[in-house]
Design a protein around this motif. Structure first.
Motif, PDB file in Angstrom:
ATOM      1  N   VAL A 248       0.844  -1.194   0.000  1.00 21.84           N
ATOM      2  CA  VAL A 248       0.000   0.000   0.000  1.00 21.84           C
ATOM      3  C   VAL A 248       0.880   1.245   0.000  1.00 21.84           C
ATOM      4  O   VAL A 248       1.874   1.321   0.731  1.00 21.84           O
ATOM      5  N   VAL A 249       0.499   2.229  -0.805  1.00 16.28           N
ATOM      6  CA  VAL A 249       1.172   3.527  -0.876  1.00 16.28           C
ATOM      7  C   VAL A 249       0.245   4.586  -0.294  1.00 16.28           C
ATOM      8  O   VAL A 249      -0.902   4.724  -0.736  1.00 16.28           O
ATOM      9  N   GLY A 250       0.731   5.336   0.711  1.00  8.21           N
ATOM     10  CA  GLY A 250      -0.068   6.374   1.350  1.00  8.21           C
ATOM     11  C   GLY A 250       0.349   7.765   0.904  1.00  8.21           C
ATOM     12  O   GLY A 250       1.541   8.073   0.872  1.00  8.21           O
ATOM     13  N   ILE A 251      -0.619   8.591   0.584  1.00 10.26           N
ATOM     14  CA  ILE A 251      -0.349   9.959   0.151  1.00 10.26           C
ATOM     15  C   ILE A 251      -0.431  10.897   1.354  1.00 10.26           C
ATOM     16  O   ILE A 251      -1.360  10.829   2.158  1.00 10.26           O
ATOM     17  N   TYR A 252       0.563  11.779   1.483  1.00 11.38           N
ATOM     18  CA  TYR A 252       0.617  12.682   2.635  1.00 11.38           C
ATOM     19  C   TYR A 252       0.035  14.054   2.342  1.00 11.38           C
ATOM     20  O   TYR A 252      -0.204  14.424   1.193  1.00 11.38           O
ATOM     21  N   PHE A 253      -0.211  14.800   3.411  1.00 10.62           N
ATOM     22  CA  PHE A 253      -0.735  16.166   3.345  1.00 10.62           C
ATOM     23  C   PHE A 253       0.446  17.103   3.634  1.00 10.62           C
ATOM     24  O   PHE A 253       0.451  17.824   4.625  1.00 10.62           O
ATOM     25  N   MET A 254       1.422  17.115   2.748  1.00 11.77           N
ATOM     26  CA  MET A 254       2.691  17.776   3.020  1.00 11.77           C
ATOM     27  C   MET A 254       3.035  18.809   1.957  1.00 11.77           C
ATOM     28  O   MET A 254       2.460  18.802   0.860  1.00 11.77           O
ATOM     29  N   PRO A 255       3.996  19.698   2.244  1.00  9.33           N
ATOM     30  CA  PRO A 255       4.360  20.746   1.285  1.00  9.33           C
ATOM     31  C   PRO A 255       4.915  20.207  -0.026  1.00  9.33           C
ATOM     32  O   PRO A 255       4.957  20.942  -1.024  1.00  9.33           O
TER      33      PRO A 255
END
Length: 374
Positions: A248-255
């Motif tokens: 699984v690949v998780g997408i972050y809430f990052m700059p």
């Protein structure tokens, strides 16, 4: 360490005053969202409403965490980097987390199996999954992985931005890849039935580690490098390889989702859609790499951001795009109901409920059950 040291991850920025009230974000959860298992694949939380010495969490924090709809988060236990004391720091952090969980049995659950997450959801509690963001604390003493497992660690990240004995992190210019010890570390992680995570890895380290893995693995907080070329993001080829291994690949809430380091919700959704298109809907998740509470935009927050940037720069951890004037958030979703707001936006873009349930937690729960046991 005081109570807030263990509860705030090294990568988060959280001002502990003037936090927006619950009423400012409270909303009725949709029927299906309220029943969904929501897992943040990499996160942190803090209690700005209680004295530092108080082990019991405040009622307000518990109410706000319940309002998020999140059932469990992967919390970073211990430090990163090649500090000589990193092993002792990790053990101290585990002890501190354990003590706080013991002080809050009505709300906190220490997650050992996928069933613990289901139970947390069923009883309206909040699950904590212990993970590391570096293998430097293990070094050449691979038996430490068994000790960490016995103490509750369930996820082990191989590298954190810099080089350690297992391989090169995302910021190493040589991009030298995985070492012999790195191969041995992966073998032991898998034999202990822990989840191998490759977030913060160098491109070659990630490529070689995926090839070496014999079980499903994760990259639980990252972005899509083919959309925005940043060393903390990963290439489509790595995403496909993780999916091919059942991971699984998780997408972050990052700059690091967009140029200028201030991504909008459209930028985040673009990365999520791209990851789904590359990996398939069974292999994409969310790992915000941020605090569960919204961050107040005030001078205290900016001061915290400046101090964090100075610390990360001094230790060589700071990635391109970080800065004293950059917050590690997606501003549009800097709200308590960020996940419900996101899925509503995704639904408008054509996502079906079944796909959203997988993104929110179903895919991670499947991975956890496969590796740890149901």
């Amino acid at each position: 360490m005081n109570r807030r040291d263990w509860i705030v991850s090294a990568g988060s920025v959280m001002a502990l005053s003037n936090v927006p009230t619950l009423a400012a974000y409270a909303r009725k959860q949709t029927h299906w969202y309220s029943k969904a298992i929501v897992i943040d694949g990499l996160s942190s939380f803090s209690d700005p409403y209680a004295p530092e010495e108080q082990m019991r969490l405040s009622d307000r924090l518990k109410a706000e965490l319940r309002q998020t709809g999140v059932s469990a988060i992967n919390v970073t236990v211990g430090g990163v980097g090649n500090d000589l004391n990193v092993w002792d720091q990790g053990l101290a952090a585990i002890k501190n987390y354990d003590e706080v969980i013991e002080a809050n049995p009505d709300f906190l659950v220490k997650v050992s199996t996928a069933a613990d997450i289901r139970a947390a959801k069923a009883t309206n509690k909040f699950g904590l999954i212990y993970g590391t963001q570096d293998s430097s604390m293990i070094g050449t003493t691979l038996d430490r992985l068994a000790e960490l497992k016995a103490k509750g660690i369930r996820i082990v990240q191989l590298t954190y931005n810099l080089r350690n004995l297992s391989g090169d992190g995302a910021l190493e210019p040589d991009n030298a890849g995985l070492s012999k010890l790195g191969h041995a570390t992966i073998n032991r992680i898998e034999s202990e039935k822990l989840i191998l995570d490759l977030s913060h890895g160098g491109a070659k380290t990630i490529e070689q580690a995926i090839a070496a893995a014999t079980r499903p693995l994760s990259i639980n907080h990252t972005g899509c490098r083919d959309l925005f070329d940043h060393p903390r993001n990963i290439y489509d080829s790595a995403m496909r390889a993780v999916a091919d291994k059942g991971g699984v690949v998780g997408i972050y809430f990052m700059p690091f989702l967009a140029a200028g380091s201030k991504p909008t919700k459209d930028d985040l959704i673009r990365h999520i859609n791209h990851a789904r298109n590359i990996c398939g809907e069974e292999h994409v998740s969310l790992g915000t790499d941020g605090n569960q509470l919204p961050i107040p935009i005030n001078e205290a927050t900016w001061q915290s951001a400046r101090e964090m940037h100075e610390f990360r720069s001094a230790n060589g951890f700071a990635a391109p795009g970080e800065g004293p004037d950059i917050l590690t958030i997606v501003h549009d979703y800097n709200r308590l109901d960020r996940f419900q707001s996101l899925v509503e936006d995704l639904a408008k873009a054509g996502w079906k409920r079944s796909q959203l349930e997988k993104l929110l937690g179903g895919n991670l729960l499947r991975l956890y059950a496969e590796i740890w046991g149901a």
